[in-house]
Design a protein around this motif. Sequence first.
Motif, PDB file in Angstrom:
ATOM      1  N   GLY A   7       2.920   2.527   8.757  1.00  7.23           N
ATOM      2  CA  GLY A   7       2.164   1.499   9.467  1.00  7.23           C
ATOM      3  C   GLY A   7       0.796   1.989   9.879  1.00  7.23           C
ATOM      4  N   LEU A   8       0.714   3.230  10.328  1.00 10.26           N
ATOM      5  CA  LEU A   8      -0.572   3.803  10.715  1.00 10.26           C
ATOM      6  C   LEU A   8      -1.492   3.946   9.512  1.00 10.26           C
ATOM      7  CD1 LEU A   8      -2.304   5.014  12.957  1.00 10.26           C
ATOM      8  CD2 LEU A   8      -1.185   7.221  12.542  1.00 10.26           C
ATOM      9  N   LEU A   9      -0.937   4.367   8.374  1.00 13.93           N
ATOM     10  CA  LEU A   9      -1.741   4.513   7.164  1.00 13.93           C
ATOM     11  C   LEU A   9      -2.241   3.164   6.669  1.00 13.93           C
ATOM     12  CD1 LEU A   9      -2.871   6.309   4.909  1.00 13.93           C
ATOM     13  CD2 LEU A   9      -0.690   6.024   3.703  1.00 13.93           C
ATOM     14  N   SER A  10      -1.374   2.163   6.686  1.00 12.70           N
ATOM     15  CA  SER A  10      -1.777   0.821   6.247  1.00 12.70           C
ATOM     16  C   SER A  10      -2.887   0.281   7.133  1.00 12.70           C
ATOM     17  CB  SER A  10      -0.575  -0.128   6.265  1.00 12.70           C
ATOM     18  OG  SER A  10       0.416   0.306   5.352  1.00 12.70           O
ATOM     19  N   GLY A  11      -2.757   0.501   8.443  1.00  9.66           N
ATOM     20  CA  GLY A  11      -3.804   0.060   9.357  1.00  9.66           C
ATOM     21  C   GLY A  11      -5.118   0.765   9.098  1.00  9.66           C
ATOM     22  N   LYS A  62       3.537  17.946   3.569  1.00 12.17           N
ATOM     23  CA  LYS A  62       3.372  17.892   2.110  1.00 12.17           C
ATOM     24  C   LYS A  62       3.041  16.486   1.629  1.00 12.17           C
ATOM     25  CE  LYS A  62       5.701  19.243  -2.195  1.00 12.17           C
ATOM     26  NZ  LYS A  62       6.946  19.791  -2.793  1.00 12.17           N
ATOM     27  N   ALA A  63       3.622  15.469   2.252  1.00  8.39           N
ATOM     28  CA  ALA A  63       3.483  14.109   1.721  1.00  8.39           C
ATOM     29  C   ALA A  63       2.834  13.116   2.672  1.00  8.39           C
ATOM     30  CB  ALA A  63       4.865  13.577   1.321  1.00  8.39           C
ATOM     31  N   VAL A  64       2.937  13.331   3.987  1.00 13.41           N
ATOM     32  CA  VAL A  64       2.405  12.355   4.938  1.00 13.41           C
ATOM     33  C   VAL A  64       0.963  12.676   5.317  1.00 13.41           C
ATOM     34  CG1 VAL A  64       2.657  11.320   7.227  1.00 13.41           C
ATOM     35  CG2 VAL A  64       4.686  11.812   5.846  1.00 13.41           C
ATOM     36  N   LYS A  65       0.755  13.816   5.932  1.00 15.85           N
ATOM     37  CA  LYS A  65      -0.593  14.146   6.405  1.00 15.85           C
ATOM     38  C   LYS A  65      -1.641  14.132   5.289  1.00 15.85           C
ATOM     39  CE  LYS A  65      -3.383  17.618   8.748  1.00 15.85           C
ATOM     40  NZ  LYS A  65      -3.494  19.028   9.165  1.00 15.85           N
ATOM     41  N   PRO A  66      -1.359  14.670   4.088  1.00 18.21           N
ATOM     42  CA  PRO A  66      -2.385  14.637   3.038  1.00 18.21           C
ATOM     43  C   PRO A  66      -2.861  13.235   2.670  1.00 18.21           C
ATOM     44  CG  PRO A  66      -0.731  16.267   2.490  1.00 18.21           C
ATOM     45  CD  PRO A  66      -0.204  15.511   3.682  1.00 18.21           C
ATOM     46  N   LYS A  67      -2.018  12.234   2.831  1.00 18.00           N
ATOM     47  CA  LYS A  67      -2.451  10.867   2.524  1.00 18.00           C
ATOM     48  C   LYS A  67      -3.556  10.423   3.474  1.00 18.00           C
ATOM     49  CE  LYS A  67       1.650   8.902   0.274  1.00 18.00           C
ATOM     50  NZ  LYS A  67       2.427  10.127   0.076  1.00 18.00           N
ATOM     51  N   SER A  70      -6.757  13.288   3.013  1.00 22.06           N
ATOM     52  CA  SER A  70      -7.477  13.152   1.743  1.00 22.06           C
ATOM     53  C   SER A  70      -8.535  12.062   1.829  1.00 22.06           C
ATOM     54  CB  SER A  70      -6.496  12.843   0.603  1.00 22.06           C
ATOM     55  OG  SER A  70      -5.871  11.583   0.794  1.00 22.06           O
ATOM     56  N   LEU A  71      -8.319  11.046   2.677  1.00 17.43           N
ATOM     57  CA  LEU A  71      -9.318   9.994   2.849  1.00 17.43           C
ATOM     58  C   LEU A  71     -10.567  10.538   3.512  1.00 17.43           C
ATOM     59  CD1 LEU A  71      -7.016   7.051   4.020  1.00 17.43           C
ATOM     60  CD2 LEU A  71      -7.957   7.444   1.737  1.00 17.43           C
ATOM     61  N   LEU A  72     -10.381  11.473   4.434  1.00 19.67           N
ATOM     62  CA  LEU A  72     -11.526  12.103   5.092  1.00 19.67           C
ATOM     63  C   LEU A  72     -12.305  12.955   4.103  1.00 19.67           C
ATOM     64  CD1 LEU A  72     -11.632  13.578   8.633  1.00 19.67           C
ATOM     65  CD2 LEU A  72     -12.385  15.012   6.728  1.00 19.67           C
ATOM     66  N   VAL A  73     -11.589  13.753   3.310  1.00 20.20           N
ATOM     67  CA  VAL A  73     -12.244  14.608   2.316  1.00 20.20           C
ATOM     68  C   VAL A  73     -12.966  13.757   1.275  1.00 20.20           C
ATOM     69  CG1 VAL A  73     -11.897  16.378   0.546  1.00 20.20           C
ATOM     70  CG2 VAL A  73     -10.534  16.431   2.649  1.00 20.20           C
ATOM     71  N   LEU A  74     -12.319  12.691   0.805  1.00 21.24           N
ATOM     72  CA  LEU A  74     -12.925  11.829  -0.209  1.00 21.24           C
ATOM     73  C   LEU A  74     -14.192  11.177   0.308  1.00 21.24           C
ATOM     74  CD1 LEU A  74     -12.945  10.385  -2.935  1.00 21.24           C
ATOM     75  CD2 LEU A  74     -11.439   8.648  -1.945  1.00 21.24           C
ATOM     76  N   SER A  75     -14.179  10.726   1.556  1.00 20.78           N
ATOM     77  CA  SER A  75     -15.354  10.069   2.119  1.00 20.78           C
ATOM     78  C   SER A  75     -16.567  10.997   2.077  1.00 20.78           C
ATOM     79  CB  SER A  75     -15.069   9.628   3.556  1.00 20.78           C
ATOM     80  OG  SER A  75     -16.204   8.987   4.114  1.00 20.78           O
ATOM     81  N   TYR A 157      -3.940  21.234   3.560  1.00 20.19           N
ATOM     82  CA  TYR A 157      -5.362  21.010   3.317  1.00 20.19           C
ATOM     83  C   TYR A 157      -5.655  20.948   1.820  1.00 20.19           C
ATOM     84  CZ  TYR A 157     -10.311  21.916   2.667  1.00 20.19           C
ATOM     85  OH  TYR A 157     -11.615  21.838   2.232  1.00 20.19           O
ATOM     86  N   LEU A 158      -5.105  21.902   1.063  1.00 23.14           N
ATOM     87  CA  LEU A 158      -5.374  21.924  -0.374  1.00 23.14           C
ATOM     88  C   LEU A 158      -4.761  20.721  -1.078  1.00 23.14           C
ATOM     89  CD1 LEU A 158      -5.090  25.713  -1.245  1.00 23.14           C
ATOM     90  CD2 LEU A 158      -7.137  24.281  -1.233  1.00 23.14           C
ATOM     91  N   PHE A 159      -3.579  20.298  -0.688  1.00 24.45           N
ATOM     92  CA  PHE A 159      -3.003  19.093  -1.275  1.00 24.45           C
ATOM     93  C   PHE A 159      -3.906  17.888  -0.998  1.00 24.45           C
ATOM     94  CE2 PHE A 159       1.672  19.241  -2.626  1.00 24.45           C
ATOM     95  CZ  PHE A 159       1.522  20.495  -3.197  1.00 24.45           C
ATOM     96  N   SER A 160      -4.444  17.825   0.214  1.00 23.58           N
ATOM     97  CA  SER A 160      -5.361  16.735   0.562  1.00 23.58           C
ATOM     98  C   SER A 160      -6.597  16.763  -0.323  1.00 23.58           C
ATOM     99  CB  SER A 160      -5.776  16.840   2.035  1.00 23.58           C
ATOM    100  OG  SER A 160      -4.675  16.740   2.900  1.00 23.58           O
ATOM    101  N   LYS A 161      -7.138  17.967  -0.535  1.00 23.12           N
ATOM    102  CA  LYS A 161      -8.345  18.067  -1.350  1.00 23.12           C
ATOM    103  C   LYS A 161      -8.046  17.788  -2.819  1.00 23.12           C
ATOM    104  CE  LYS A 161     -12.734  20.325  -1.639  1.00 23.12           C
ATOM    105  NZ  LYS A 161     -13.695  21.143  -0.874  1.00 23.12           N
ATOM    106  N   PHE A 162      -6.888  18.189  -3.302  1.00 19.53           N
ATOM    107  CA  PHE A 162      -6.514  17.847  -4.667  1.00 19.53           C
ATOM    108  C   PHE A 162      -6.515  16.323  -4.848  1.00 19.53           C
ATOM    109  CE2 PHE A 162      -3.703  21.903  -4.848  1.00 19.53           C
ATOM    110  CZ  PHE A 162      -4.820  22.671  -5.123  1.00 19.53           C
ATOM    111  N   MET A 163      -5.897  15.621  -3.902  1.00 18.49           N
ATOM    112  CA  MET A 163      -5.821  14.164  -3.976  1.00 18.49           C
ATOM    113  C   MET A 163      -7.217  13.551  -3.951  1.00 18.49           C
ATOM    114  SD  MET A 163      -2.617  13.680  -1.335  1.00 18.49           S
ATOM    115  CE  MET A 163      -2.725  11.891  -1.279  1.00 18.49           C
ATOM    116  N   ALA A 164      -8.083  14.069  -3.070  1.00 15.31           N
ATOM    117  CA  ALA A 164      -9.429  13.516  -2.947  1.00 15.31           C
ATOM    118  C   ALA A 164     -10.263  13.776  -4.198  1.00 15.31           C
ATOM    119  CB  ALA A 164     -10.120  14.119  -1.721  1.00 15.31           C
ATOM    120  N   LEU A 165     -10.177  14.990  -4.738  1.00 17.06           N
ATOM    121  CA  LEU A 165     -10.987  15.314  -5.909  1.00 17.06           C
ATOM    122  C   LEU A 165     -10.489  14.605  -7.161  1.00 17.06           C
ATOM    123  CD1 LEU A 165     -11.814  19.113  -5.453  1.00 17.06           C
ATOM    124  CD2 LEU A 165     -13.241  17.112  -4.974  1.00 17.06           C
TER     125      LEU A 165
END
Length: 284
Positions: A7-11, A62-67, A70-75, A157-165
């Motif tokens: 719910g937090l992610l969707s918001g 591994k699965a929640v926080k990187p979602k 990764s939005l912060l890194v992508l931005s 952190y690295l999983f987040s950056k992988f997703m963003a890149l």
Amino acid sequence: MEKKFQGLLSGLEREMENFIEMPALERMRGELAAVRLALNKLKDVVGASGFGSQSEEVEFFKAVKPKFYSLLVLSAERYGFENARPLRSGKSRERFYEGQLDYISRFFHQHEFLYQYYRMGAVELDSLYFVRGAEEVGLIGGDLPALDPSFSTVGDYLFSKFMALEKLREIVLSEMEVPSLGGTGVVRSKKGRELRWTGDSCNLIELVYGIFDCRQVNDGEVDLSDLMDVFEQCFQINLSRYFRRFTEIKRRKSMSKTRFLDEMARMVNKRIEEGDAYVPMAMR
């Protein structure tokens, strides 16, 4: 993902839609502020309730926080990409795109072991990479930023950056697919002036949908994709994701769903009204 996190992610994703049409710097600032607020909420939840088991902790980092992260890194990455991109198409822009892809590939290669671990969905070393306080075994982490030990692991952190890149790579490849016109890459008026679409691509998509739905081309006997192709080539802009962008338009909450078309109508009416306004003889 647990419902409270989903719910937090969707918001957060809905909130970030409000920034899509902003200038690049304003968009990045808005997105970063929104993601940081969401991450703080995540941290509060983790601090208050903790985890019932190590498997829950692994799942979160591994699965929640990187979602979210990764939005912060992508931005930030997307802003850097858009800010440095050459204005003119041609060889300089092609070299720029190639350089961006090289940058992404170098990062993946630098962290090749964990990137392959990410790609394969491996689980054997989860307790090392996604549990707080674990030693940094088998991980090149010299370039990692300072991490909050109460809310970070060596892998999230690295999983987040992988997703963003990976997402940034999609953006770069999508832009590289824009066709050129007659080898020149530009459209010129009869006066010889180059014409390019410099507004948000979402505005042009709104316009093309309006033309299509009002059946203004070929008596309506035309595919939407053909119209998008024509405008894409005419203005040298990438509209390949028009269906997804239109979905974003439909989901707007804090603005009119047809914001650009509404603004066009307002400006045309203003021009008409000002053209009909009384002008004193002395000013003519």
